[in-house]
Design a protein around this motif. Structure first.
Motif, PDB file in Angstrom:
ATOM      1  N   PRO A  28       0.815  -1.011   0.089  1.00 29.79           N
ATOM      2  CA  PRO A  28       0.094  -0.419  -0.145  1.00 29.79           C
ATOM      3  C   PRO A  28       0.899   1.102   0.059  1.00 29.79           C
ATOM      4  CG  PRO A  28      -0.154  -1.278   2.253  1.00 29.79           C
ATOM      5  CD  PRO A  28       0.369  -2.462   0.772  1.00 29.79           C
ATOM      6  N   VAL A  30       3.289   2.429  -1.643  1.00 25.20           N
ATOM      7  CA  VAL A  30       4.229   2.314  -3.109  1.00 25.20           C
ATOM      8  C   VAL A  30       2.757   3.140  -3.616  1.00 25.20           C
ATOM      9  CG1 VAL A  30       4.532   1.127  -5.303  1.00 25.20           C
ATOM     10  CG2 VAL A  30       5.325   0.445  -2.829  1.00 25.20           C
ATOM     11  N   ALA A  31       3.462   4.316  -4.460  1.00 28.24           N
ATOM     12  CA  ALA A  31       2.802   5.153  -4.945  1.00 28.24           C
ATOM     13  C   ALA A  31       2.542   5.083  -6.966  1.00 28.24           C
ATOM     14  CB  ALA A  31       2.377   7.037  -4.439  1.00 28.24           C
ATOM     15  N   GLU A  32       1.274   4.576  -7.353  1.00 32.01           N
ATOM     16  CA  GLU A  32       0.663   4.183  -8.591  1.00 32.01           C
ATOM     17  C   GLU A  32       0.642   5.593  -9.615  1.00 32.01           C
ATOM     18  OE1 GLU A  32      -0.109   0.755  -8.170  1.00 32.01           O
ATOM     19  OE2 GLU A  32       1.540  -0.365  -8.542  1.00 32.01           O
ATOM     20  N   VAL A  33       0.501   5.585 -10.787  1.00 29.22           N
ATOM     21  CA  VAL A  33      -0.136   6.232 -11.120  1.00 29.22           C
ATOM     22  C   VAL A  33      -1.101   5.493 -11.330  1.00 29.22           C
ATOM     23  CG1 VAL A  33      -0.588   8.032 -13.219  1.00 29.22           C
ATOM     24  CG2 VAL A  33       1.526   7.952 -12.176  1.00 29.22           C
ATOM     25  N   THR A  34      -2.530   6.264 -11.149  1.00 27.67           N
ATOM     26  CA  THR A  34      -3.503   5.387 -11.400  1.00 27.67           C
ATOM     27  C   THR A  34      -4.835   5.851 -13.276  1.00 27.67           C
ATOM     28  OG1 THR A  34      -4.718   5.456  -9.470  1.00 27.67           O
ATOM     29  CG2 THR A  34      -6.212   4.816 -10.589  1.00 27.67           C
ATOM     30  N   ASP A  36      -7.105   5.997 -16.792  1.00 31.06           N
ATOM     31  CA  ASP A  36      -7.499   7.016 -16.136  1.00 31.06           C
ATOM     32  C   ASP A  36      -9.069   5.469 -16.322  1.00 31.06           C
ATOM     33  OD1 ASP A  36      -7.505   9.264 -15.457  1.00 31.06           O
ATOM     34  OD2 ASP A  36      -7.164   9.849 -17.545  1.00 31.06           O
ATOM     35  N   ASP A  38     -11.145   2.582 -17.048  1.00 33.65           N
ATOM     36  CA  ASP A  38     -11.679   1.694 -15.521  1.00 33.65           C
ATOM     37  C   ASP A  38     -11.159   0.252 -15.150  1.00 33.65           C
ATOM     38  OD1 ASP A  38     -14.858   3.197 -14.979  1.00 33.65           O
ATOM     39  OD2 ASP A  38     -13.278   3.293 -13.683  1.00 33.65           O
ATOM     40  N   HIS A  39     -10.616  -0.530 -14.677  1.00 33.48           N
ATOM     41  CA  HIS A  39     -10.622  -1.591 -14.050  1.00 33.48           C
ATOM     42  C   HIS A  39     -11.693  -2.437 -13.985  1.00 33.48           C
ATOM     43  CE1 HIS A  39      -5.870  -1.825 -14.066  1.00 33.48           C
ATOM     44  NE2 HIS A  39      -6.486  -0.052 -13.857  1.00 33.48           N
ATOM     45  N   GLN A  40     -11.534  -3.948 -13.829  1.00 28.37           N
ATOM     46  CA  GLN A  40     -12.271  -4.771 -13.378  1.00 28.37           C
ATOM     47  C   GLN A  40     -12.922  -4.593 -11.940  1.00 28.37           C
ATOM     48  OE1 GLN A  40     -13.140  -6.936 -16.005  1.00 28.37           O
ATOM     49  NE2 GLN A  40     -15.266  -8.111 -14.071  1.00 28.37           N
TER      50      GLN A  40
ATOM     51  N   HIS B 552      -3.714   7.488  -6.160  1.00 30.52           N
ATOM     52  CA  HIS B 552      -3.457   7.069  -6.441  1.00 30.52           C
ATOM     53  C   HIS B 552      -2.200   6.861  -5.929  1.00 30.52           C
ATOM     54  CE1 HIS B 552      -3.307   9.495 -10.252  1.00 30.52           C
ATOM     55  NE2 HIS B 552      -3.458  10.681  -9.925  1.00 30.52           N
ATOM     56  N   PRO B 574       2.785  10.398  -8.613  1.00 23.58           N
ATOM     57  CA  PRO B 574       3.645  10.473  -8.606  1.00 23.58           C
ATOM     58  C   PRO B 574       4.549  10.745  -8.860  1.00 23.58           C
ATOM     59  CG  PRO B 574       2.304   7.680  -8.951  1.00 23.58           C
ATOM     60  CD  PRO B 574       1.761   8.989  -9.288  1.00 23.58           C
TER      61      PRO B 574
END
Lengths: 219, 587
Positions: A28, A30-34, A36, A38-40, B552, B574
Motif C-alpha cells: 500500500p 507504493v504510489a502508482e499512477v492510476t 483513467d 476503469d479496471h475490473q 494514486h 507520483p
C-alpha cells in the motif's frame, strides 16, 4: 449456540478470506499512477446485488440464531414434540412452485422476452400469497387442536418461526408488487434487475423455509 | 485492484441540488447532513445518559441525601445510562455519525450508494430514540432491569418498569436494529462499490477499515439482540416460556414453565461482545489516522493494522461467554472462552504497539485532536490490561460483581471511545463546519476530561479489590469494608460531577466556533486523505464538484523524503517532480 456459531463462522471466513486475498500481496505504501480507464470491478454485480447479498447474510444470521435458541430450548425437560399439520407439505409445494415460476420469469426477462414478464410475476405472486394463506390456515388447524402459543415451547417456536419467515416473505412481496406495477406499466428494462433480485430473494427464503420445515418436522 | 464505474457517473451531479431548506436540512439525502443529524441526536441522548450517571453517583457518594433518588429510579438510571451510552450514543455516533460523514468522503464517492435508504435509516433511528425516551414517562417508568435485561427479573413484578418500560425498551431496540441494518447495508455497499478510481481496499484510510469491519460485526451480531428482544417480548406479552422458568411471583404462579434464562444470556452476549468491538474498531481506525496526521508520520505497519482489525472482528464472535463465567458454566467452557479472550489481546496489543511506534520520532503536534488520541492510548491500555485479569475465570469470579468490573469496562468502552469521539470531532470540525474552534478551550476540555475520568475510574479498581459490590443502591451491612471506602466513593462522585461539568467547555467551544470562529483552511492539518481535498469547505452536496478524485497512493504519505511538503495528498500522482534540493543523495 453451535448452529449460530457455525453459520456465522462460515460467512465470516468467506468474507475475511476475500479481504485477505485482496490485501495480501499489496504494497500500500507504493504510489502508482492510476490510469483513467476503469479496471475490473471487485464484483460485476452492481450495488443492489451487493446490498441484497449483505441483507441475506443478515437474515441468515438472524435465522441461524433462532435455530440455535431452538436447539438449546429443545434440550430442556418440558419440550413435547409438535405434530405439524400435513398442510405444510402443500404450502411448501406452493413456495417451491413460486420460486420455480420466478426463475422462469427471470430467464425469460433476461432474454428480453417481455410477453411472459407480467404473467410470470402474477403467477409467482399468486403462489406466494397462497403459501402465506396456507400458513395461516396451518395456524388455525393447530389452534383448533389445542396447540396454542403458550401450550408448549415447541408450539411457541412453530408460531414464531413461521411468523418471522412469513414477515420476510411479506417484505419480498412488497418489492414484488412494485416490480409488477412497473412491469404492467410496460417499463420492462427497469424491471429486469428487480426480477433478478427478487428471484435470488425467493430462492433464499425457500431455502430458509426448507431448513426450518425440516428441523420442525424432525423434532 | 477494483475500481467501480458507478462512482464515475458524472450525470449524478444534476440530482444533487436540493433546493428548499426542508429538503436540504430535514429530509436530506446528503450523507453529510444525515451524519450531522445522527451525531446531534446521539450526543443529545448521550447528555441525558450523562445526567443519569450523575444522579447515580450522587446516591453512591452521598447516600440518602437526595429525596428524588429512591431504589426504583436508581435502577432505572443504571439501566438507561448503560443502554443509551452503548447503543444509542456510541454505536449511532460512530457508525451513523462518523461512518456516514467519512466513508463517502474518504473513499472519494459523491454520496452513499442508497441515499434514500440512508435518510430512512436516520429517521428510523430517531423513532427508536423517541420510543426509548417515552419509556421514562409511561406508568411504572423506564425499565430498571440493568442494561443486560436478564430474565426472569427483567419482566417480573418487583423490577421497576415491568409494566410498560421493558416493552418500550425491547421495541426501541428492535426499531434501532432496523435503522442500523439500513445504514449498515449502505456503508458496506459504498465501501465495496463506490470507491473512486485508484482507491484500492488497501489504500483506504484506517478509519474506513475500522468502520467497515465494525459494520459487518454489527450486521451479523445485532440479529442476536433482535432474536432475544422478540422472544422476550413474547414471554412478556404473550406468556410464552422461551426464557422464563417455572417460577412463582409473590406467591402467585404467573404461568411460566421450564424456560431458560441462560439461553437469553447466550443470545444477549452473542450480540453484546461484538458490540464492544462495534464501538472499538471505528475508534481504533480513527485514532490511527489522527495519530499519523498529527505526528507527521506514516502509520506504523498499515497492513498489520488492517489485519489486526479483521482478526479482532473475527475473534469477537467467539468470546461472548466470558461475560457469563458466573452463570455456572461447565469449567471446560470457561477454559475455552478464557483462551479465546486472551488471544484477542494479541492483535489488540499489535495495534497499541503500532500507535506508539507511529509516535516514535514523529514530528508531534500536540493539537487538541492529538491530545485526545494520546489520551486514548493511555485509557485503552489501562482498560485492556484489566481485561486480561477479568478474562481469566478464576480472577473474574470474585471480581465479577464488584466495582473492578465497572472500572474496567468504563475505561475500555466508556472513556476510550469517548476520547476518540472528541478527538475526531475536533479533528474534522474545520471540514464539517468550515470554522476553527478555540484551541485553548479545547486543551482545557481535554485535560479536565482526561484527568477527571482517571480520578473517577482509577479509585474504582481499589474499591473493587476491597469487594465493594456494583449495582447496589446502598451498601447496607458491609462490615468487611473500611469506612474509608465511603470517602473514596464521595471523592469519585465529586470527580464525576467535575467531568460532567467540564463538558460544558466543549459546548461553549462549539457555539463560539459557529458564531465567531475564524474561517477554517480547507486542510488545516496538512492531511493526506481525500476528505481534506474537496473543492469546497464544508463540502457541497455531491462532494467533489465536477470531477471525482483519482487516488494514486495510500493515505499515509507524511514526511516523504525528497518532498518539500511533509505530506502528499492521496490524489497527487507520483510522477510529480520532487520539489526541493538534491534529495537522491540524501538517502
Amino acid at each position: 449456540m453451535e448452529i449460530g456459531l457455525i453459520v456465522l463462522a462460515t460467512m465470516l471466513a468467506a468474507l475475511l478470506g476475500w479481504i485477505l486475498r485482496q490485501s495480501f500481496n499489496t504494497q500500500p505504501w507504493v504510489a502508482e499512477v492510476t490510469p483513467d480507464a476503469d479496471h475490473q470491478a471487485p464484483f460485476n454485480a452492481g450495488p443492489k446485488l451487493v446490498a441484497l447479498t449483505t441483507l441475506l447474510a443478515v437474515i441468515t444470521s438472524f435465522f441461524a440464531l433462532i435455530l440455535s435458541a431452538y436447539s438449546l430450548r429443545m434440550d430442556l425437560g418440558d419440550w413435547v414434540p409438535l405434530t405439524e399439520p400435513q398442510l405444510l407439505w402443500v404450502n411448501t409445494g406452493a413456495l417451491v412452485l413460486a420460486s420455480a415460476t420466478l426463475q422462469w420469469t427471470r430467464n425469460k426477462a433476461m432474454r428480453r422476452d417481455a410477453s411472459s414478464l407480467v404473467p410470470g410475476l402474477l403467477l409467482t405472486g399468486l403462489l406466494t400469497v397462497g403459501f402465506l394463506v396456507g400458513q395461516l390456515i396451518a395456524w388455525q388447524q393447530l389452534t383448533a387442536t389445542g396447540h396454542y402459543l403458550t401450550s408448549n415451547p415447541s408450539a411457541a417456536f412453530f408460531y414464531l418461526l413461521t411468523g418471522l419467515h412469513g414477515l420476510h416473505i411479506l417484505g419480498g412481496l412488497y418489492v414484488w408488487a412494485r416490480a409488477t406495477t412497473k412491469a404492467m406499466g410496460g417499463d420492462n428494462d427497469a424491471v429486469r434487475q428487480s426480477v433478478e433480485l427478487c428471484t435470488i430473494y425467493w430462492h433464499f427464503l425457500l431455502l430458509v423455509w426448507l431448513v426450518l420445515f425440516g428441523l420442525m418436522i424432525s423434532t | 485492484m477494483g475500481y467501480v464505474a458507478i462512482a464515475d457517473r458524472d450525470h449524478e451531479i444534476e440530482h444533487h441540488d436540493p433546493q428548499t431548506f426542508i429538503s436540504k436540512y430535514v429530509w436530506s439525502q446528503d450523507h453529510k447532513v444525515i451524519a450531522i443529524q445522527y451525531g446531534c441526536t446521539a450526543i443529545f441522548v448521550g447528555l441525558i445518559a450523562l445526567c443519569l450517571s450523575a444522579m447515580m453517583r450522587l446516591q453512591l457518594g452521598f447516600p440518602d441525601s437526595f429525596s428524588f433518588i429512591n431504589p426504583e429510579n436508581y435502577y432505572q438510571f443504571v439501566t438507561m445510562h448503560g443502554m443509551i451510552m452503548v447503543i444509542y450514543l456510541l454505536t449511532a455516533l460512530f457508525l451513523g455519525g462518523f461512518g456516514n460523514y467519512l466513508i463517502p468522503l474518504m473513499v472519494g464517492s459523491r454520496d452513499m450508494v442508497f441515499p434514500y435508504l440512508n435518510m430512512l435509516s436516520y429517521w428510523v433511528y430517531l423513532l427508536s430514540v423517541i420510543i426509548l425516551l417515552i419509556s421514562f414517562f409511561v406508568p411504572g417508568g423506564a425499565t430498571g432491569a440493568g442494561w443486560t435485561l436478564y430474565p426472569p427479573q427483567a419482566i417480573m413484578a418487583g423490577t421497576p418498569g415491568t409494566e410498560w418500560g421493558i416493552i418500550l425498551m425491547l421495541a426501541s431496540l428492535g426499531v434501532f436494529i432496523v435503522a442500523f441494518t439500513m445504514g449498515g447495508l449502505n456503508y458496506i455497499t459504498t465501501v465495496l462499490q463506490a470507491r473512486c478510481r485508484g482507491m484500492t481496499l488497501m489504500r483506504m484510510p484506517l478509519s474506513v477499515w475500522g468502520i467497515f469491519i465494525a459494520t459487518i460485526l454489527g450486521l451479523l451480531a445485532f440479529p442476536a439482540l433482535l432474536v432475544s428482544a422478540i422472544m422476550m417480548l413474547f414471554d412478556k406479552t404473550l406468556h410464552t416460556s422461551f426464557f422464563m422458568p417455572a417460577i412463582s411471583s409473590a406467591g402467585m404462579d404467573p404461568g411460566y414453565t421450564g424456560g431458560s434464562p441462560i439461553l437469553f444470556q447466550h443470545l444477549f452476549w452473542f450480540f453484546g461482545h461484538p458490540e464492544v468491538y462495534i464501538v472499538a474498531l471505528p475508534a481504533f481506525g480513527i485514532v490511527s489516522d489522527l495519530l499519523s496526521t498529527h505526528a507527521r508520520k506514516n502509520i506504523f505497519g498499515y497492513r498489520m493494522m488492517v489485519w489486526a482489525i479483521i482478526a479482532i472482528g473475527g475473534l469477537s464472535f467467539i468470546v461472548w461467554a466470558h461475560h457469563m463465567y458466573v452463570s455456572g458454566m461447565n469449567p471446560y467452557f470457561g477454559f475455552f472462552f478464557a483462551t479465546t479472550t486472551l488471544i484477542i489481546a494479541v492483535p489488540t496489543a499489535i495495534k497499541v504497539y503500532n500507535w506508539v511506534l507511529t509516535l516514535w520520532e514523529g514530528n508531534i503536534h500536540l493539537r487538541v485532536p492529538m491530545l485526545f488520541s494520546i489520551g486514548f492510548i493511555f485509557t485503552f491500555l489501562h482498560g485492556g490490561l484489566t481485561g486480561l485479569f477479568l478474562g481469566n475465570v478464576t480472577i473474574d469470579l470474585p471480581l465479577s460483581d464488584t466495582y473492578f468490573v465497572v472500572a474496567h469496562f468504563h475505561m475500555v468502552m466508556g472513556v476510550s471511545p469517548i476520547l476518540v469521539v472528541f478527538g475526531a470531532i475536533y479533528h474534522w470540525w474545520p471540514k464539517i463546519t468550515g470554522k476553527m474552534y478555540n484551541e485553548t478551550l479545547g486543551k482545557w476540555h481535554f485535560w479536565m476530561t482526561f484527568l477527571g475520568t482517571y480520578a473517577i475510574y482509577l479509585p474504582m479498581h481499589y474499591l473493587g479489590f476491597q469487594g465493594v459490590p456494583r449495582r447496589y443502591f446502598a451498601m447496607g451491612n458491609t462490615d468487611f469494608l473500611p469506612a474509608s471506602a465511603q470517602d473514596l466513593n464521595a471523592a469519585i462522585t465529586v470527580s464525576a460531577l467535575f467531568v460532567a461539568a467540564a463538558q460544558i467547555l466543549f459546548f461553549v467551544n462549539v457555539i463560539w466556533s459557529l458564531k465567531k470562529g475564524p474561517k477554517a483552511d480547507p486542510n488545516p492539518w496538512d492531511a493526506t486523505s481525500l476528505e481534506w481535498q474537496t473543492p469546497d469547505t464544508p463540502p457541497k452536496h455531491g462532494n467533489w464538484g465536477h470531477d471525482l478524485p483519482t487516488c494514486h497512493r495510500w493515505a499515509y504519505d507524511y514526511s516523504v523524503p525528497g518532498y518539500a511538503d511533509d505530506f502528499i495528498p492521496q490524489n497527487v500522482p507520483p510522477d510529480i517532480a520532487p520539489v526541493g534540493r538534491d534529495h537522491e543523495e540524501d538517502h
